[in-house]
Write an enzyme that holds these catalytic residues in place. Structure first.
Site, short mmCIF file in Angstrom:
data_model
loop_
_atom_site.label_atom_id
_atom_site.label_comp_id
_atom_site.label_asym_id
_atom_site.label_seq_id
_atom_site.Cartn_x
_atom_site.Cartn_y
_atom_site.Cartn_z
N CYS A 135 0.82 -1.22 0.00
CA CYS A 135 0.00 0.00 0.00
C CYS A 135 0.85 1.26 0.00
O CYS A 135 0.64 2.18 -0.80
CB CYS A 135 -0.97 -0.01 1.18
SG CYS A 135 -0.19 -0.03 2.82
N HIS B 291 -2.66 0.69 6.78
CA HIS B 291 -3.06 0.65 5.37
C HIS B 291 -3.35 2.06 4.89
O HIS B 291 -3.88 2.89 5.64
CB HIS B 291 -4.29 -0.24 5.17
CG HIS B 291 -4.65 -0.42 3.72
ND1 HIS B 291 -3.83 -1.06 2.83
CD2 HIS B 291 -5.74 -0.05 3.00
CE1 HIS B 291 -4.39 -1.08 1.62
NE2 HIS B 291 -5.55 -0.46 1.71
N GLU C 226 -5.89 1.42 -4.61
CA GLU C 226 -5.09 0.87 -3.52
C GLU C 226 -4.36 -0.39 -3.95
O GLU C 226 -4.79 -1.12 -4.86
CB GLU C 226 -5.97 0.54 -2.32
CG GLU C 226 -7.04 -0.51 -2.61
CD GLU C 226 -7.89 -0.86 -1.40
OE1 GLU C 226 -7.43 -0.68 -0.25
OE2 GLU C 226 -9.02 -1.35 -1.61
#
Length: 294
Positions: free
Chosen positions: A110, A169, A181
């Site tokens: 991420c 994240h 993402e």
């Protein structure tokens, strides 16, 4: 965002630590093969990955398009954290059996994707680090709480999930309730609906230049400063929105609970001759590099 007392500074990532994304709630996994070059750009357009709302800066829009250009590239744990921004082979996450093939997969985790996106947009490697360090970067110019939803967000804003100082994240907002993402092992860089539930922490906006030493940005709306480090003392100035402020020193004083945070640290703003709870200053609960008031 910030700050409970538990948000007191912690060294979250030593140099070279993998900036990993935790395994997230399950969703249908893509079985598509990774793409490259023109195929990636075609996939991005077909997948609705683009700037989906007006108002963002040119750099933020460029970051969105850079992230979207990687649509279909593998998620790879630790990917994107090489000497230069860009996809790299990953590592095995010992907590996630789905990552066993990540050393064979060239891609991003991420924060690796976020790093690449903003490096492409600005020409500088301004977000080289973990999701947590990116979320608390000195490049942050505005911060939005989880309770604000997506209403105030603009394309290029970074959405974060996790605790006060343990963001695990991060994703790039597109607009229209969508984000791009690198989500978890076994998937590819994808467009998703923004997930506002669970441990969604909020979002931050990235600017091109770091704040001068001793200068920070407030967050929130209609935030008051006070004559003394106490909410019961007289009000001095109101910040209608995020404002850059010079912090002279900080001290422990009244414990404040606001917007879901608790903190007893207060900062003195010499330009306003007033105090503000550190809850509304971007950064850790006790600000880095700021001396204790005498």
């Amino acid at each position: 965002m910030h700050h409970t007392l538990a948000r007191a500074r912690r060294t979250f990532a030593a140099a070279g630590l993998v900036a990993a994304c935790a395994v997230l709630p399950s969703a249908p996994l893509s079985s598509a093969a990774p793409s490259s070059g023109t195929a990636l750009r075609t996939a991005a357009a077909a997948g609705g990955c683009d700037v989906l709302a007006p108002g963002a800066s040119a750099a933020a829009e460029a970051a969105v398009r850079a992230a979207c250009s990687q649509l279909g590239v593998w998620y790879s744990w630790g990917g994107g954290h090489g000497p230069q921004p860009g996809a790299t082979y990953g590592q095995v996450d010992p907590t996630d059996p789905a990552s066993n093939h990540d050393p064979e997969r060239r891609g991003f985790d991420c924060s690796g994707l976020v790093r690449y996106a903003y490096a492409q947009a600005t020409g500088e490697d301004i977000l080289n680090g973990t999701a947590n360090s990116q979320y608390h970067s000195s490049r942050v110019t505005a911060r939005f709480g989880a309770g604000q939803g997506t209403g105030p967000l603009l394309p290029g804003d970074l959405l974060g999930w996790g605790g006060a100082n343990s963001i695990h994240h991060i994703a790039v907002y597109l607009g229209a309730g969508k984000m791009v993402e690198a989500r978890q092992s076994g998937t590819h860089v994808m467009v998703s609906d923004v997930r506002l539930g669970g441990d969604y922490n909020g979002a931050v906006r990235i600017g091109g230049s770091p704040a001068p030493s001793g200068t920070f940005s407030t967050w929130g709306t209609d935030v008051w400063t006070h004559v003394e480090p106490s909410t019961t003392s007289a009000r001095v100035s109101k910040f209608a929105g995020p404002t850059r402020v010079k912090v002279g020193c900080q001290k422990h004083a009244q414990l404040v609970e606001a917007d879901g945070y608790r903190n007893d640290a207060w900062s003195y703003l010499p330009d306003y001759q007033a105090w503000i709870t550190n809850i509304y200053i971007q950064g850790p609960a006790w600000l880095d590099g700021v001396p204790t008031c005498a």
